[in-house]
Design an enzyme around this catalytic site. Structure first.
Site, PDB file in Angstrom:
ATOM      1  N   ASP A   7       0.859  -1.189   0.000  1.00  0.00           N
ATOM      2  CA  ASP A   7       0.000   0.000   0.000  1.00  0.00           C
ATOM      3  C   ASP A   7       0.891   1.234   0.000  1.00  0.00           C
ATOM      4  O   ASP A   7       2.074   1.171   0.345  1.00  0.00           O
ATOM      5  CB  ASP A   7      -0.903   0.006   1.239  1.00  0.00           C
ATOM      6  CG  ASP A   7      -1.851   1.201   1.220  1.00  0.00           C
ATOM      7  OD1 ASP A   7      -2.428   1.479   0.150  1.00  0.00           O
ATOM      8  OD2 ASP A   7      -1.996   1.896   2.243  1.00  0.00           O
ATOM      9  N   SER A   8       0.289   2.347  -0.351  1.00  0.00           N
ATOM     10  CA  SER A   8       1.025   3.613  -0.321  1.00  0.00           C
ATOM     11  C   SER A   8       1.372   4.019   1.111  1.00  0.00           C
ATOM     12  O   SER A   8       2.277   4.806   1.332  1.00  0.00           O
ATOM     13  CB  SER A   8       0.177   4.707  -0.973  1.00  0.00           C
ATOM     14  OG  SER A   8      -1.086   4.766  -0.341  1.00  0.00           O
ATOM     15  N   CYS A  70      -3.702  -1.055  -2.302  1.00  0.00           N
ATOM     16  CA  CYS A  70      -3.949   0.342  -2.655  1.00  0.00           C
ATOM     17  C   CYS A  70      -4.785   0.425  -3.938  1.00  0.00           C
ATOM     18  O   CYS A  70      -4.409  -0.132  -4.977  1.00  0.00           O
ATOM     19  CB  CYS A  70      -2.606   1.036  -2.880  1.00  0.00           C
ATOM     20  SG  CYS A  70      -2.739   2.765  -3.288  1.00  0.00           S
ATOM     21  N   GLU A 150      -6.506   8.983   8.924  1.00  0.00           N
ATOM     22  CA  GLU A 150      -5.143   8.945   9.480  1.00  0.00           C
ATOM     23  C   GLU A 150      -5.077   9.648  10.834  1.00  0.00           C
ATOM     24  O   GLU A 150      -4.274   9.305  11.687  1.00  0.00           O
ATOM     25  CB  GLU A 150      -4.154   9.594   8.503  1.00  0.00           C
ATOM     26  CG  GLU A 150      -4.130   8.887   7.175  1.00  0.00           C
ATOM     27  CD  GLU A 150      -2.770   8.394   6.750  1.00  0.00           C
ATOM     28  OE1 GLU A 150      -1.777   8.795   7.334  1.00  0.00           O
ATOM     29  OE2 GLU A 150      -2.740   7.568   5.814  1.00  0.00           O
ATOM     30  N   CYS A 180     -10.983   2.923  -1.705  1.00  0.00           N
ATOM     31  CA  CYS A 180      -9.767   3.461  -1.092  1.00  0.00           C
ATOM     32  C   CYS A 180      -9.532   2.685   0.195  1.00  0.00           C
ATOM     33  O   CYS A 180     -10.486   2.391   0.933  1.00  0.00           O
ATOM     34  CB  CYS A 180      -9.954   4.944  -0.799  1.00  0.00           C
ATOM     35  SG  CYS A 180      -8.590   5.668   0.136  1.00  0.00           S
ATOM     36  N   HIS A 182      -8.566   3.416   3.045  1.00  0.00           N
ATOM     37  CA  HIS A 182      -8.930   4.009   4.338  1.00  0.00           C
ATOM     38  C   HIS A 182     -10.425   3.959   4.643  1.00  0.00           C
ATOM     39  O   HIS A 182     -10.828   4.070   5.791  1.00  0.00           O
ATOM     40  CB  HIS A 182      -8.497   5.476   4.375  1.00  0.00           C
ATOM     41  CG  HIS A 182      -7.020   5.675   4.416  1.00  0.00           C
ATOM     42  ND1 HIS A 182      -6.181   5.189   3.444  1.00  0.00           N
ATOM     43  CD2 HIS A 182      -6.237   6.316   5.318  1.00  0.00           C
ATOM     44  CE1 HIS A 182      -4.940   5.527   3.746  1.00  0.00           C
ATOM     45  NE2 HIS A 182      -4.940   6.206   4.872  1.00  0.00           N
TER      46      HIS A 182
HETATM   47  N1  DGL Z   1      -3.982   3.750  -0.416  1.00  0.00           N
HETATM   48  C1  DGL Z   1      -4.607   4.773  -1.219  1.00  0.00           C
HETATM   49  C2  DGL Z   1      -5.737   4.156  -2.049  1.00  0.00           C
HETATM   50  O1  DGL Z   1      -6.330   3.153  -1.679  1.00  0.00           O
HETATM   51  C3  DGL Z   1      -5.109   5.913  -0.366  1.00  0.00           C
HETATM   52  C4  DGL Z   1      -4.022   6.799   0.194  1.00  0.00           C
HETATM   53  C5  DGL Z   1      -3.208   7.464  -0.893  1.00  0.00           C
HETATM   54  O2  DGL Z   1      -3.707   8.409  -1.541  1.00  0.00           O
HETATM   55  O3  DGL Z   1      -2.077   7.056  -1.088  1.00  0.00           O
HETATM   56  O4  DGL Z   1      -6.047   4.662  -3.095  1.00  0.00           O
END
Ligand code: DGL
Length: 247
Positions: A7-8, A70, A150, A180, A182
């Site tokens: 993930d990012s 992600c 976050e 997403c 989150h």
């Molecule tokens: N993990 C990213 C997503 O699911 C969300 C956070 C980001 O913008 O890096 O798209």
């Protein structure tokens, strides 16, 4: 089976939670690119470059599969990751499309896709859903949800105002794709905004369904060994994992 989860940042832990619950893997190596998060505001080529670096990182471990938690990476860089990887790479967008089709029978139903700016701009969910015959699709970028989660803001006035800001102009959807990492953490607030109880599609549950559909799992594991890596501040990642995953 051993999996790498990419993930990012920290959000992919919501996907790890589903993987643990379903006991699919004996070990999960999680890599969050916390030094460069968010990806959702970056352009396609940058996301692809970072995603290829993640594949290289996972080559340090003996893994059976890479799971892209992600959505922004899944939307833009899955094919490029598959090209440079010796093991299968699966992503949450394909999984989310399949999960939506399983939950929603009526192709006329309105489906709302929410995600980062990158995911929404990619139209990856729309493409997959259109191929399956869905045509009433609305996509809304909701990037402010990411920093709220976050910050540990899962309810209250700031979140309510943000929901209002994004959702007020929209019609009531039959289903919402939480596109997403989150968003599962605020899924109650997202679903609860609309009074028609829309079906919610969660990336973690969707990827479990896709894995069970496409791969053979000979055994289930009573516990999953977790290893966490981050490109910045790994102790923050570990502390969030402790909280979110109860580890
Ligand atoms: N993990 C990213 C997503 O699911 C969300 C956070 C980001 O913008 O890096 O798209």
């Amino acid at each position: 089976m051993k999996a790498g989860v990419f993930d990012s940042g920290i959000g992919g832990l919501t996907v790890v939670k589903s993987l643990i619950e379903h006991k699919l893997f004996e070990e999960i190596v999680y890599y969050g690119d916390t030094a460069r998060v968010p990806y959702g505001s970056k352009d396609k080529n940058t996301i692809i470059r970072y995603a290829i670096e993640a594949v290289e990182f996972f080559k340090n471990f003996e893994l059976d599969i890479i799971i892209v938690a992600c959505n922004s990476v899944s939307a833009y860089a899955l094919a490029e990751m598959q090209e440079v990887s010796d093991i299968p790479v699966v992503g949450v967008v394909e999984a989310g499309v399949a999960a939506t089709a399983k939950k929603i029978q009526n192709k006329n139903d309105e489906i709302l896709i929410i995600g980062t700016k990158a995911t929404v701009a990619s139209k990856a969910y729309e493409k997959g859903l259109k191929e399956l015959g869905f045509h009433s699709l609305v996509a809304q970028a909701t990037p402010l949800f990411v920093p709220l989660v976050e910050e540990g803001i899962f309810g209250g006035k700031v979140l309510e105002a943000t929901l209002e800001h994004y959702f007020k102009p929209l019609k009531k959807p039959s289903a919402i794709i939480l596109g997403c990492t989150h968003f599962p953490l605020i899924s109650e607030a997202i679903g609860g905004y609309f009074d028609n109880e829309p079906v919610l599609v969660h990336s973690g549950e969707a990827i479990v369904e896709l894995l069970e559909r496409d791969f053979v799992f000979d055994s289930r594991f009573a516990s999953t060994r977790l290893r966490f890596f981050a490109s910045d501040n790994p102790s923050f990642l570990k502390s969030v994992a402790k909280r979110w995953l109860d580890t």
